[in-house]
Design an enzyme around this catalytic site. Structure first.
Site, short mmCIF file in Angstrom:
data_model
loop_
_atom_site.label_atom_id
_atom_site.label_comp_id
_atom_site.label_asym_id
_atom_site.label_seq_id
_atom_site.Cartn_x
_atom_site.Cartn_y
_atom_site.Cartn_z
CG ASP A 67 -1.28 8.50 -40.70
OD1 ASP A 67 -1.35 8.04 -39.55
OD2 ASP A 67 -0.33 9.21 -41.09
CB VAL A 117 -0.96 0.00 1.20
CG1 VAL A 117 -1.71 1.33 1.28
CG2 VAL A 117 -1.95 -1.15 1.10
CG ASP A 141 -10.23 16.84 -45.53
OD1 ASP A 141 -10.95 15.91 -45.07
OD2 ASP A 141 -9.00 16.78 -45.53
CE LYS A 149 -6.36 20.94 -50.46
NZ LYS A 149 -4.93 20.57 -50.45
CG MET A 194 -5.48 10.88 -53.90
SD MET A 194 -4.37 12.19 -53.30
CE MET A 194 -2.95 11.20 -52.80
N GLY A 211 -14.55 3.13 -49.12
CA GLY A 211 -14.17 2.08 -48.18
C GLY A 211 -14.60 2.37 -46.76
#
Length: 403
Positions: free
Chosen positions: A245, A19, A190, A212, A323, A352
């Site tokens: 990420d 303790v 975004d 974008k 992309m 996804g």
């Protein structure tokens, strides 16, 4: 309940058992100067003493041990000794915690911490550590999951937090990301990532949309950096919520540099990249024992690298293209010119992890026509290689996919 600043201040702990060891470890974490009085020490306390982290007086406690102490903690397990220490502390007007009894003038709360917010739970009646811990754990869950508004009410130095939101499903936003949002005064976001989480924020959190779309960038990157810096310089906590990420084709490095050049504190919370999350949600293992053991991630706008083409020709790696929908015809033509097998399986994963997720599969030589026929649109992740075959996992009965 008061919070005590113990940095560099002497705290006396009477007792050498487990303790006492737990109390000492917490006090050392608060940078207190700890003195332990006990004839013997348990192993944990002996280690701390060996490392020079505490002073040990190897004997029974005497009243003079309380000299110079800002706080006293007694945990000998002997009621008579503990009562004597409590009495000496009261005479000296020194706060004293009496472990396991209610005689002391202070109590040690069950605590949980999120960032710089420390929450403590104590009983006001007879001590009940078990109950305090249960309540503490329930509060900790709310803090950990970002369910509590943790914004500062007093202006202090601003900061920027880049949060990787994952591929889209709110459930794939990390707990660290949710906690950062709970502290945000303003969110710069975004169109990609878990935008539905914005509906969970308090109504007075400012949302700045810098989204974008392919071929349309209404807020250029240098302007995004300026917004982050300007908001932080106003003393605000700014969360830059990004899809995937921040450091995987998210231009997070540029935003970190913009902040550092302006002298603004900045941190990065990783996220699940769509390069890995979208194929997994579609049942495509990017590596598979006996099939392929390496992955190459590339940006479709940049075209093929020699390493990616070599990996496809040799079948030594899976290639994931981000992309790449608009560049698909040129990518396919270049791969065929580089003698990549026309029968190489290709899978295109749209949206996804989201309810509208759709997978289009074809051989390399046919994939452009298949994409046109299916009306494939960005955002989509392109997977090339043996793992993209629709019968890969059915060849291995031991492998099962969640429905």
């Amino acid at each position: 309940m008061l919070a005590l600043e113990l940095t560099g201040r002497r705290v006396l702990v009477v007792g050498g058992g487990p303790v006492a060891a737990r109390r000492v470890q917490a006090l050392l974490a608060d940078a207190a100067t700890v003195v332990v009085v006990a004839p013997q020490l348990c192993e944990a306390l002996r280690d701390l003493h060996t490392w020079g982290l505490l002073e040990w007086r190897a004997r029974e406690v005497v009243e003079g041990d309380l000299d110079g102490a800002w706080l006293v903690h007694t945990a000998t397990g002997d009621r008579g000794t503990d009562a004597a220490v409590v009495g000496w502390a009261q005479q000296r007007q020194t706060f004293c915690v009496d472990a396991g009894a209610s005689r002391g003038t202070a109590r040690t709360p069950a605590t949980t911490q999120q960032g710089d917010v420390l929450v403590g739970v104590v009983s006001t009646g007879p001590p009940d550590p078990g109950r305090s811990q249960v309540v503490r754990d329930a509060i900790a869950t709310h803090l950990r999951e970002g369910r509590v508004d943790l914004r500062r009410r007093r202006t202090c130095g601003g900061r920027v937090v880049l949060v990787g939101g994952g591929p889209g499903d709110v459930g794939l936003l990390t707990l660290a990301g949710r906690r950062a949002l709970a502290e945000a005064d303003v969110v710069v976001t975004d169109r990609l990532g878990p935008v539905d989480v914005l509906d969970e924020l308090p109504v007075d959190v400012e949302i700045i949309d810098v989204g974008k779309t392919p071929g349309h960038h209404p807020v250029p990157q240098h302007e995004i950096g300026r917004i982050l810096v300007e908001q932080a310089q106003r003393g605000r906590t700014v969360v830059r919520l990004k899809g995937g990420d921040p450091f995987v084709y998210g231009r997070g490095g540029e935003e970190v540099l913009a902040c550092r050049e302006a002298g603004v504190a900045v941190e990065v919370i990783p996220g699940v990249s769509s390069a890995f999350g979208a194929p997994a949600a579609a049942g495509i293992p990017l590596t598979h024992r006996g099939t392929v053991g390496a992955v190459h991630v590339m940006n479709g706008h940049d075209g093929w690298s020699s390493a990616a083409l070599l990996g496809l020709r040799e079948g030594s790696c899976t290639v994931v293209v981000l992309m790449g929908v608009g560049a698909l015809p040129s990518l396919v033509a270049a791969a065929l010119d580089a003698r990549v097998d026309p029968r190489t399986p290709v899978a295109l994963v749209e949206d996804g992890t989201l309810p509208g997720q759709r997978v289009t599969r074809a051989a390399l030589v046919d994939v452009v026509d298949a994409a046109v026929s299916a009306g494939v649109r960005a955002p989509a992740v392109i997977v090339l290689g043996a793992v993209a075959a629709d019968d890969l996992l059915t060849k291995h009965p031991a492998v099962t996919m969640a429905s």
